[in-house]
Design an enzyme around this catalytic site. Structure first.
Site, PDB file in Angstrom:
ATOM      1  CB  THR A   1      -7.431   5.551   7.075  1.00  0.00           C
ATOM      2  OG1 THR A   1      -8.007   4.444   5.946  1.00  0.00           O
ATOM      3  CG2 THR A   1      -8.307   5.306   8.438  1.00  0.00           C
ATOM      4  CG  ASP A   2      -9.386   5.783   1.901  1.00  0.00           C
ATOM      5  OD1 ASP A   2      -8.988   4.899   2.769  1.00  0.00           O
ATOM      6  OD2 ASP A   2      -8.979   5.614   0.707  1.00  0.00           O
ATOM      7  CD  GLU A   3      -9.935   0.884   5.777  1.00  0.00           C
ATOM      8  OE1 GLU A   3     -10.710   0.609   6.895  1.00  0.00           O
ATOM      9  OE2 GLU A   3      -9.461   0.347   5.286  1.00  0.00           O
TER      10      GLU A   3
ATOM     11  CE1 TYR B   1      -6.491   1.299  11.194  1.00  0.00           C
ATOM     12  CE2 TYR B   1      -7.666   1.430   9.152  1.00  0.00           C
ATOM     13  CZ  TYR B   1      -6.827   1.702   9.814  1.00  0.00           C
ATOM     14  OH  TYR B   1      -5.948   2.557   9.072  1.00  0.00           O
TER      15      TYR B   1
ATOM     16  CE  LYS C   1      -5.582   5.734  11.845  1.00  0.00           C
ATOM     17  NZ  LYS C   1      -4.266   6.203  12.152  1.00  0.00           N
TER      18      LYS C   1
HETATM   19  P1  NAD Z   1       1.817  -0.865  10.347  1.00  0.00           P
HETATM   20  O1  NAD Z   1       0.938  -1.865  10.894  1.00  0.00           O
HETATM   21  O2  NAD Z   1       2.682  -1.427   9.334  1.00  0.00           O
HETATM   22  O3  NAD Z   1       2.633  -0.254  11.780  1.00  0.00           O
HETATM   23  C1  NAD Z   1       2.215   0.439  12.829  1.00  0.00           C
HETATM   24  C2  NAD Z   1       3.441   0.508  13.737  1.00  0.00           C
HETATM   25  O4  NAD Z   1       2.834   1.187  14.921  1.00  0.00           O
HETATM   26  C3  NAD Z   1       4.315  -0.644  14.163  1.00  0.00           C
HETATM   27  O5  NAD Z   1       5.765  -0.275  14.058  1.00  0.00           O
HETATM   28  C4  NAD Z   1       3.762  -1.011  15.665  1.00  0.00           C
HETATM   29  O6  NAD Z   1       4.693  -1.587  16.232  1.00  0.00           O
HETATM   30  C5  NAD Z   1       3.288   0.409  16.232  1.00  0.00           C
HETATM   31  N1  NAD Z   1       2.456   0.391  17.115  1.00  0.00           N
HETATM   32  C6  NAD Z   1       1.248  -0.143  17.179  1.00  0.00           C
HETATM   33  N2  NAD Z   1       0.561   0.172  18.288  1.00  0.00           N
HETATM   34  C7  NAD Z   1       1.391   1.036  18.976  1.00  0.00           C
HETATM   35  C8  NAD Z   1       1.518   1.538  20.257  1.00  0.00           C
HETATM   36  N3  NAD Z   1       0.281   1.312  21.093  1.00  0.00           N
HETATM   37  N4  NAD Z   1       2.202   2.364  20.846  1.00  0.00           N
HETATM   38  C9  NAD Z   1       3.423   2.370  19.934  1.00  0.00           C
HETATM   39  N5  NAD Z   1       3.610   1.980  18.920  1.00  0.00           N
HETATM   40  C10 NAD Z   1       2.520   1.148  18.214  1.00  0.00           C
HETATM   41  O7  NAD Z   1       0.829   0.176   9.949  1.00  0.00           O
HETATM   42  P2  NAD Z   1       1.119   1.144   8.716  1.00  0.00           P
HETATM   43  O8  NAD Z   1       0.656   0.477   7.598  1.00  0.00           O
HETATM   44  O9  NAD Z   1       2.689   1.546   8.711  1.00  0.00           O
HETATM   45  O10 NAD Z   1       0.186   2.553   9.100  1.00  0.00           O
HETATM   46  C11 NAD Z   1       0.689   3.593   9.847  1.00  0.00           C
HETATM   47  C12 NAD Z   1      -0.285   4.632  10.039  1.00  0.00           C
HETATM   48  O11 NAD Z   1      -0.937   4.948   8.942  1.00  0.00           O
HETATM   49  C13 NAD Z   1      -1.442   3.746  11.027  1.00  0.00           C
HETATM   50  O12 NAD Z   1      -1.991   4.782  11.848  1.00  0.00           O
HETATM   51  C14 NAD Z   1      -2.727   3.653   9.924  1.00  0.00           C
HETATM   52  O13 NAD Z   1      -4.059   3.615  10.474  1.00  0.00           O
HETATM   53  C15 NAD Z   1      -2.205   4.618   8.869  1.00  0.00           C
HETATM   54  N6  NAD Z   1      -2.805   4.399   7.368  1.00  0.00           N
HETATM   55  C16 NAD Z   1      -2.234   3.221   6.778  1.00  0.00           C
HETATM   56  C17 NAD Z   1      -2.577   3.002   5.621  1.00  0.00           C
HETATM   57  C18 NAD Z   1      -2.262   1.815   4.830  1.00  0.00           C
HETATM   58  O14 NAD Z   1      -2.639   1.508   3.609  1.00  0.00           O
HETATM   59  N7  NAD Z   1      -0.996   1.092   5.135  1.00  0.00           N
HETATM   60  C19 NAD Z   1      -3.608   3.809   4.931  1.00  0.00           C
HETATM   61  C20 NAD Z   1      -4.161   4.808   5.626  1.00  0.00           C
HETATM   62  C21 NAD Z   1      -3.765   5.077   6.835  1.00  0.00           C
HETATM   63  O1  DAU Z   2      -7.688   2.582   2.823  1.00  0.00           O
HETATM   64  C1  DAU Z   2      -6.802   2.983   3.602  1.00  0.00           C
HETATM   65  C2  DAU Z   2      -6.440   1.503   4.447  1.00  0.00           C
HETATM   66  O2  DAU Z   2      -6.054   0.641   3.603  1.00  0.00           O
HETATM   67  C3  DAU Z   2      -5.866   1.529   5.919  1.00  0.00           C
HETATM   68  O3  DAU Z   2      -6.428   2.607   6.557  1.00  0.00           O
HETATM   69  C4  DAU Z   2      -5.817   0.347   6.566  1.00  0.00           C
HETATM   70  O4  DAU Z   2      -4.596   0.633   7.321  1.00  0.00           O
HETATM   71  C5  DAU Z   2      -4.850  -0.474   5.288  1.00  0.00           C
HETATM   72  O5  DAU Z   2      -4.856  -1.879   6.205  1.00  0.00           O
HETATM   73  C6  DAU Z   2      -5.922  -0.736   4.096  1.00  0.00           C
HETATM   74  O6  DAU Z   2      -7.082  -1.224   4.314  1.00  0.00           O
HETATM   75  P1  DAU Z   2      -7.750  -2.307   3.573  1.00  0.00           P
HETATM   76  O7  DAU Z   2      -8.622  -3.231   4.276  1.00  0.00           O
HETATM   77  O8  DAU Z   2      -8.337  -1.839   2.244  1.00  0.00           O
HETATM   78  O9  DAU Z   2      -6.517  -3.199   3.072  1.00  0.00           O
HETATM   79  P2  DAU Z   2      -6.134  -4.648   2.984  1.00  0.00           P
HETATM   80  O10 DAU Z   2      -4.900  -4.862   2.359  1.00  0.00           O
HETATM   81  O11 DAU Z   2      -6.634  -5.440   4.311  1.00  0.00           O
HETATM   82  O12 DAU Z   2      -7.148  -5.087   1.942  1.00  0.00           O
HETATM   83  C7  DAU Z   2      -7.445  -4.554   0.451  1.00  0.00           C
HETATM   84  C8  DAU Z   2      -8.685  -5.352  -0.282  1.00  0.00           C
HETATM   85  O13 DAU Z   2      -8.203  -6.526  -0.498  1.00  0.00           O
HETATM   86  C9  DAU Z   2      -9.749  -4.922   0.723  1.00  0.00           C
HETATM   87  O14 DAU Z   2     -11.131  -4.952  -0.241  1.00  0.00           O
HETATM   88  C10 DAU Z   2      -9.961  -6.521   1.326  1.00  0.00           C
HETATM   89  C11 DAU Z   2      -9.239  -7.353   0.163  1.00  0.00           C
HETATM   90  N1  DAU Z   2      -8.873  -8.529   0.575  1.00  0.00           N
HETATM   91  C12 DAU Z   2      -7.704  -8.496   1.449  1.00  0.00           C
HETATM   92  C13 DAU Z   2      -7.068  -9.483   2.002  1.00  0.00           C
HETATM   93  C14 DAU Z   2      -5.960  -9.323   3.025  1.00  0.00           C
HETATM   94  C15 DAU Z   2      -8.836  -9.682  -0.127  1.00  0.00           C
HETATM   95  O15 DAU Z   2      -9.773  -9.959  -1.080  1.00  0.00           O
HETATM   96  N2  DAU Z   2      -8.146 -10.846   0.262  1.00  0.00           N
HETATM   97  C16 DAU Z   2      -7.407 -10.962   1.479  1.00  0.00           C
HETATM   98  O16 DAU Z   2      -6.718 -11.944   1.762  1.00  0.00           O
END
Ligand code: NAD
Ligand code: DAU
Length: 355
Positions: A132-134, A158, A162
């Site tokens: 992630t960019d985080e 989190y 990562k």
């Molecule tokens: P998600 O939470 O929707 O899905 C995660 C999946 O991993 C689920 O199917 C869960 O059952 C499985 N999982 C969790 N722990 C596990 C374990 N110990 N063993 C096996 N499986 C396990 O997540 P996502 O949004 O699809 O993200 C996928 C990946 O991309 C993650 O590594 C996340 O950090 C990264 N990522 C997500 C975002 C985003 O915006 N969603 C952005 C940047 C990076």
């Molecule tokens: O940047 C990549 C990341 O983006 C991934 O690594 C994470 O897995 C993914 O969850 C996401 O993180 P964020 O924390 O940015 O996403 P989220 O959707 O939780 O929140 C987006 C923005 O909205 C953040 O600034 C928090 C805000 N927010 C979120 C929720 C859930 C609110 O204002 N209200 C809310 O209820």
């Protein structure tokens, strides 16, 4: 040929597997623990010749050894992780276990497997780790976007978990020669996203005329990336990326949360007019800010554009509109994930009035 994917029943995994099997017809072995965020029904329609689900934990070394020796993957894409920042604040332990210990256990198993491969198999083997960019922390309003050289400065449990995984992945390349590639992407949105994340949460709350919780002043900025663009970038990194390198992936769509929420309200007002409220924007409620809340993310993707030919194709407003359509068209999927656990989470995170 077989590709191993971890976490394939989650949001990005589901989209990636669907794209991969439709484009390449290659078998995927999907190792997923099926946590609250993983949904086996997402991929149920795929034939067994293209998708095998192994229910299990990436932190289980014995299971990983069996999976490698039984399926002999040509490469792997590691997505499995706990992914929600708010959950990491209320319960960081699971993030350390799945995201750090899990990554370490997978690296160890992959290293053992890699060492037993023939030279041509080694040549093509890849360990693609999705990050992630985080990990880069928070930008000021005038800062340039994150590049692959930006220093690591994670601010939540989190993002720290990562970052730790990224460091381990890098070390396995430097120390053991494992052909790893890391991608660091921005906020994804699109079909199959669990409705704890901002965009699907707002779509579903607005649809049901529930309050829309915006943290703090809502001026935090995210760089939104449609999941289909992200999945294309992952395919490029897997097939063409250089081992030992990392690639940033963004959508080129910076938007403040409050603006994103307002656009979603307008889209719903348009697609599902509701006489009970003049506009869904009246449902917005500013609530207590997230502790350690990063102010701004933005990603410089010039490296992956230059080296691998990536370019985001989905314009933010079009992507939001199609995401709204997807949630409106899939009430049965929504029903299946909005379980008791989901209601408990809303109560824990937002208080009684959001249950
Ligand atoms: P998600 O939470 O929707 O899905 C995660 C999946 O991993 C689920 O199917 C869960 O059952 C499985 N999982 C969790 N722990 C596990 C374990 N110990 N063993 C096996 N499986 C396990 O997540 P996502 O949004 O699809 O993200 C996928 C990946 O991309 C993650 O590594 C996340 O950090 C990264 N990522 C997500 C975002 C985003 O915006 N969603 C952005 C940047 C990076
Ligand atoms: O940047 C990549 C990341 O983006 C991934 O690594 C994470 O897995 C993914 O969850 C996401 O993180 P964020 O924390 O940015 O996403 P989220 O959707 O939780 O929140 C987006 C923005 O909205 C953040 O600034 C928090 C805000 N927010 C979120 C929720 C859930 C609110 O204002 N209200 C809310 O209820």
């Amino acid at each position: 040929m077989t590709l191993l994917v971890t976490g394939g029943c989650g949001f990005i995994g589901t989209n990636f597997i669907r794209l991969h099997v439709s484009e390449r017809r290659e078998r995927i072995v999907n190792l997923d623990k099926l946590t609250y965020a993983g949904n086996r029904r997402n991929l149920e329609d795929l034939p067994e010749s293209l998708h095998v689900l192994v229910e299990g934990d990436v932190a289980d070394g014995e299971l990983l050894k069996r999976v490698f020796s039984e399926y002999k993957p040509r490469a792997l894409v590691h997505l499995a992780a706990e992914s929600h920042v708010d959950r990491s604040i209320l319960g960081p332990g699971e993030f350390v276990r799945s995201n750090i210990v899990g990554a370490f256990t997978l690296l160890e198993a992959a290293r053992g497997y890699y060492e037993g491969l023939t030279p041509p198999e080694r040549e093509s083997f890849r360990f693609l780790s999705v990050s992630t960019d985080e990990v880069f922390g928070s930008l000021g309003p005038e800062d340039p976007p994150f590049t692959e050289e930006s220093p690591y400065a994670p601010n939540s449990p989190y993002s720290a978990s990562k970052a730790a995984a990224d460091h381990l992945v890098r070390a396995y390349h430097k120390t053991y020669g494992l052909p790893v590639i890391v991608t660091n992407c921005s906020n994804n949105y699109g079909p199959y996203q669990f409705p704890e994340k901002l965009i699907p949460l707002v779509i579903l709350n607005a649809l049901n005329l529930k309050k829309l919780p915006v943290y703090g002043d809502g001026r935090q900025i995210r760089d939104w990336l449609h999941v289909s663009d992200h999945c294309r970038a992952l395919s490029l990194a897997l097939e063409k990326g250089r081992p030992g390198e990392s690639y940033n992936v963004g959508g080129g769509a910076e938007s403040a949360n409050i603006d994103t929420v307002r656009i979603l309200c307008e889209l719903l007002d348009e697609k599902r007019p509701e006489p009970a409220v003049e506009s869904r924007a009246s449902l917005i409620e500013h609530v207590r800010d997230r502790p350690g809340h990063d102010r701004r993310y933005a990603v410089d993707c010039r490296k992956i554009e230059r080296e691998l030919g990536y370019r985001p194709l989905v314009r933010f407003k079009d992507g939001l509109s199609s995401a709204v359509d997807w949630y409106l068209d899939n009430p049965r999927w929504v029903e299946s994930v909005v379980s008791g656990e989901y209601r408990n989470w809303n109560r824990r995170n937002y208080g009684e009035s959001y249950e």
